[in-house]
Design a protein around this motif. Structure first.
Motif, PDB file in Angstrom:
ATOM      1  N   ILE A   1      13.293 -27.637 -33.667  1.00 18.12           N
ATOM      2  CA  ILE A   1      12.815 -28.762 -32.869  1.00 18.12           C
ATOM      3  C   ILE A   1      11.429 -28.473 -32.321  1.00 18.12           C
ATOM      4  O   ILE A   1      10.543 -29.343 -32.325  1.00 18.12           O
ATOM      5  CB  ILE A   1      13.810 -29.071 -31.739  1.00 18.12           C
ATOM      6  CG1 ILE A   1      15.114 -29.621 -32.333  1.00 18.12           C
ATOM      7  CG2 ILE A   1      13.215 -30.068 -30.744  1.00 18.12           C
ATOM      8  CD1 ILE A   1      16.231 -29.772 -31.334  1.00 18.12           C
ATOM      9  N   SER A   2      11.206 -27.237 -31.879  1.00 14.28           N
ATOM     10  CA  SER A   2       9.889 -26.854 -31.348  1.00 14.28           C
ATOM     11  C   SER A   2       8.818 -26.929 -32.431  1.00 14.28           C
ATOM     12  O   SER A   2       7.672 -27.307 -32.167  1.00 14.28           O
ATOM     13  CB  SER A   2       9.948 -25.440 -30.769  1.00 14.28           C
ATOM     14  OG  SER A   2      10.807 -25.392 -29.651  1.00 14.28           O
ATOM     15  N   ARG A   3       9.193 -26.596 -33.661  1.00 17.48           N
ATOM     16  CA  ARG A   3       8.233 -26.683 -34.770  1.00 17.48           C
ATOM     17  C   ARG A   3       7.838 -28.126 -35.031  1.00 17.48           C
ATOM     18  O   ARG A   3       6.656 -28.425 -35.295  1.00 17.48           O
ATOM     19  CB  ARG A   3       8.831 -26.053 -36.026  1.00 17.48           C
ATOM     20  CG  ARG A   3       8.978 -24.549 -35.941  1.00 17.48           C
ATOM     21  CD  ARG A   3       9.866 -23.999 -37.037  1.00 17.48           C
ATOM     22  NE  ARG A   3       9.245 -24.129 -38.354  1.00 17.48           N
ATOM     23  CZ  ARG A   3       9.896 -23.851 -39.488  1.00 17.48           C
ATOM     24  NH1 ARG A   3      11.155 -23.449 -39.447  1.00 17.48           N
ATOM     25  NH2 ARG A   3       9.274 -23.986 -40.640  1.00 17.48           N
ATOM     26  N   VAL A   4       8.814 -29.033 -34.974  1.00 20.62           N
ATOM     27  CA  VAL A   4       8.513 -30.454 -35.153  1.00 20.62           C
ATOM     28  C   VAL A   4       7.576 -30.937 -34.056  1.00 20.62           C
ATOM     29  O   VAL A   4       6.594 -31.653 -34.315  1.00 20.62           O
ATOM     30  CB  VAL A   4       9.812 -31.290 -35.159  1.00 20.62           C
ATOM     31  CG1 VAL A   4       9.485 -32.784 -35.168  1.00 20.62           C
ATOM     32  CG2 VAL A   4      10.663 -30.939 -36.371  1.00 20.62           C
ATOM     33  N   ARG A   5       7.851 -30.549 -32.827  1.00 15.17           N
ATOM     34  CA  ARG A   5       7.024 -31.002 -31.702  1.00 15.17           C
ATOM     35  C   ARG A   5       5.612 -30.406 -31.775  1.00 15.17           C
ATOM     36  O   ARG A   5       4.639 -31.083 -31.440  1.00 15.17           O
ATOM     37  CB  ARG A   5       7.704 -30.643 -30.389  1.00 15.17           C
ATOM     38  CG  ARG A   5       9.035 -31.380 -30.192  1.00 15.17           C
ATOM     39  CD  ARG A   5       9.659 -31.084 -28.859  1.00 15.17           C
ATOM     40  NE  ARG A   5       8.819 -31.561 -27.768  1.00 15.17           N
ATOM     41  CZ  ARG A   5       9.131 -31.387 -26.484  1.00 15.17           C
ATOM     42  NH1 ARG A   5      10.252 -30.767 -26.136  1.00 15.17           N
ATOM     43  NH2 ARG A   5       8.325 -31.840 -25.542  1.00 15.17           N
ATOM     44  N   ARG A   6       5.501 -29.160 -32.225  1.00 14.77           N
ATOM     45  CA  ARG A   6       4.176 -28.574 -32.412  1.00 14.77           C
ATOM     46  C   ARG A   6       3.384 -29.359 -33.443  1.00 14.77           C
ATOM     47  O   ARG A   6       2.190 -29.632 -33.269  1.00 14.77           O
ATOM     48  CB  ARG A   6       4.302 -27.112 -32.866  1.00 14.77           C
ATOM     49  CG  ARG A   6       2.941 -26.425 -33.041  1.00 14.77           C
ATOM     50  CD  ARG A   6       3.049 -25.122 -33.756  1.00 14.77           C
ATOM     51  NE  ARG A   6       3.423 -25.296 -35.157  1.00 14.77           N
ATOM     52  CZ  ARG A   6       3.234 -24.362 -36.097  1.00 14.77           C
ATOM     53  NH1 ARG A   6       2.701 -23.205 -35.805  1.00 14.77           N
ATOM     54  NH2 ARG A   6       3.608 -24.601 -37.344  1.00 14.77           N
ATOM     55  N   PHE A   7       4.074 -29.735 -34.537  1.00 14.42           N
ATOM     56  CA  PHE A   7       3.421 -30.543 -35.570  1.00 14.42           C
ATOM     57  C   PHE A   7       2.929 -31.869 -34.985  1.00 14.42           C
ATOM     58  O   PHE A   7       1.800 -32.295 -35.243  1.00 14.42           O
ATOM     59  CB  PHE A   7       4.397 -30.795 -36.713  1.00 14.42           C
ATOM     60  CG  PHE A   7       3.906 -31.781 -37.730  1.00 14.42           C
ATOM     61  CD1 PHE A   7       2.982 -31.420 -38.684  1.00 14.42           C
ATOM     62  CD2 PHE A   7       4.366 -33.100 -37.725  1.00 14.42           C
ATOM     63  CE1 PHE A   7       2.521 -32.331 -39.615  1.00 14.42           C
ATOM     64  CE2 PHE A   7       3.913 -34.015 -38.647  1.00 14.42           C
ATOM     65  CZ  PHE A   7       2.986 -33.632 -39.598  1.00 14.42           C
ATOM     66  N   SER A   8       3.760 -32.519 -34.189  1.00  9.50           N
ATOM     67  CA  SER A   8       3.374 -33.801 -33.587  1.00  9.50           C
ATOM     68  C   SER A   8       2.157 -33.642 -32.692  1.00  9.50           C
ATOM     69  O   SER A   8       1.244 -34.476 -32.710  1.00  9.50           O
ATOM     70  CB  SER A   8       4.546 -34.378 -32.788  1.00  9.50           C
ATOM     71  OG  SER A   8       5.645 -34.639 -33.635  1.00  9.50           O
ATOM     72  N   ARG A   9       2.137 -32.569 -31.909  1.00  9.41           N
ATOM     73  CA  ARG A   9       0.978 -32.343 -31.022  1.00  9.41           C
ATOM     74  C   ARG A   9      -0.284 -32.074 -31.836  1.00  9.41           C
ATOM     75  O   ARG A   9      -1.366 -32.565 -31.501  1.00  9.41           O
ATOM     76  CB  ARG A   9       1.263 -31.174 -30.080  1.00  9.41           C
ATOM     77  CG  ARG A   9       2.317 -31.454 -29.014  1.00  9.41           C
ATOM     78  CD  ARG A   9       2.326 -30.381 -27.934  1.00  9.41           C
ATOM     79  NE  ARG A   9       2.659 -29.055 -28.455  1.00  9.41           N
ATOM     80  CZ  ARG A   9       3.898 -28.576 -28.565  1.00  9.41           C
ATOM     81  NH1 ARG A   9       4.937 -29.326 -28.191  1.00  9.41           N
ATOM     82  NH2 ARG A   9       4.111 -27.357 -29.018  1.00  9.41           N
ATOM     83  N   ALA A  10      -0.133 -31.298 -32.913  1.00 13.78           N
ATOM     84  CA  ALA A  10      -1.306 -30.981 -33.736  1.00 13.78           C
ATOM     85  C   ALA A  10      -1.883 -32.231 -34.371  1.00 13.78           C
ATOM     86  O   ALA A  10      -3.109 -32.439 -34.384  1.00 13.78           O
ATOM     87  CB  ALA A  10      -0.921 -29.963 -34.811  1.00 13.78           C
TER      88      ALA A  10
END
Length: 292
Positions: free
Chosen positions: A6-15
């Motif tokens: 989930i954190s990886r998905v959210r990092r992608f969204s922020r990037a």
């Protein structure tokens, strides 16, 4: 799904949000937020029908109306009644709007080029982008009739031939195949279908007309980035619909043993194995389907 995933998905969204300037009040320095710029961009690319525009961008009627009104006040667009249907409205760029659209296009192209040039492997980055874009737009992939000699058709066919050349142990020479000529893939005897994701080709299939009482399905290809989304089955179903529309009652196709996924698809969707019906050196499996 783990917390790390989930954190990886959210990092992608922020990037993506940061890189695209989604939070900027002046997207690309032109004085408007991204949402307004996207509406102007869509109109510039021919999506002027207001109802179509709303669906394409996923906006509610009130939000889109406010954005269109703001663009009209800037003198960038006008809204008119559609000629063929007085109930529909169409947004059209003014001269000033066309100039602003061109500015956005130039800046967006420069940003894209900069992003790719900064990466040590731009091809791999593009492959990742294609994979994500295909997944996110899965429900909006369209299948449309196209000319078999159009740029999009040629783009797909070139990649189809490159892939089978790599896949087949003996390689692949197009000149040795029963390659259909363009007239055989045009109505009223045949058809050529493209799968499009936001206007970009991600797959193709041809319906080759013959004078032997059947038509052949040829060159089914899906871009690697769009595989696993059920698109091959959709394209085959659409090919059958087009064949019925053209009055074709029997379809045939051939494939190679080194394409097990294709063989499995045909067997699961009602195709029956038959004896060889051509002298093409590459196929090892032959199928037929009667349309009702």
């Amino acid at each position: 799904m783990s917390l790390t995933d989930i954190s990886r998905v959210r990092r992608f969204s922020r990037a993506v949000t940061t890189e695209t300037g989604a939070l900027d009040q002046s997207f690309l320095g032109r004085g408007r937020p991204l949402g307004v710029a996207r509406v102007l961009n869509a109109i510039g690319h021919g999506r002027g029908d207001v109802a179509d525009l709303r669906l394409y961008l996923g906006l509610d009627s009130g939000q889109l109306s406010r954005i269109l009104r703001g663009l009209e006040e800037e003198g960038l667009i006008t809204t008119e009644t559609a000629e063929e249907d007085a109930r529909r409205r169409v947004a059209v760029l003014t001269g000033k709007g066309s100039a602003e659209f061109a500015e956005y296009e130039a800046l967006s192209n420069a940003n894209a080029n900069s992003l790719l040039s900064r990466h040590p492997d731009p091809d791999k980055l593009l492959e990742a982008m294609d994979f994500i874009a295909s997944a996110l737009t899965r429900d909006r992939i369209t299948i449309e009739l196209a000319d078999p000699e159009s740029p999009h058709a040629n783009w797909c066919l070139d990649r189809y031939f490159d892939e089978v050349n790599r896949l087949f142990k003996q390689g692949f020479e197009r000149a040795k195949t029963c390659d259909p000529q363009a007239p055989a893939m045009r109505p009223p005897v045949g058809a050529f279908l493209l799968a499009l994701s936001d206007g970009l080709p991600i797959g193709c299939v041809a319906l080759k007309g013959t004078d032997q009482g059947y038509a052949e399905v040829k060159r089914l290809w899906i871009a690697p980035s769009a595989r696993g989304l059920g698109l091959s089955k959709r394209m085959m179903q659409e090919t059958e619909r087009e064949a019925r529309r053209l009055g074709i009652g029997t379809l045939r196709l051939d494939t190679n043993e080194q394409m097990p996924a294709a063989i499995a698809l045909y067997e699961k969707t009602g195709w029956a194995r038959i004896e060889r019906f051509n002298d093409d050196p590459y196929p090892t499996h032959f199928f037929e389907k009667k349309l009702t």
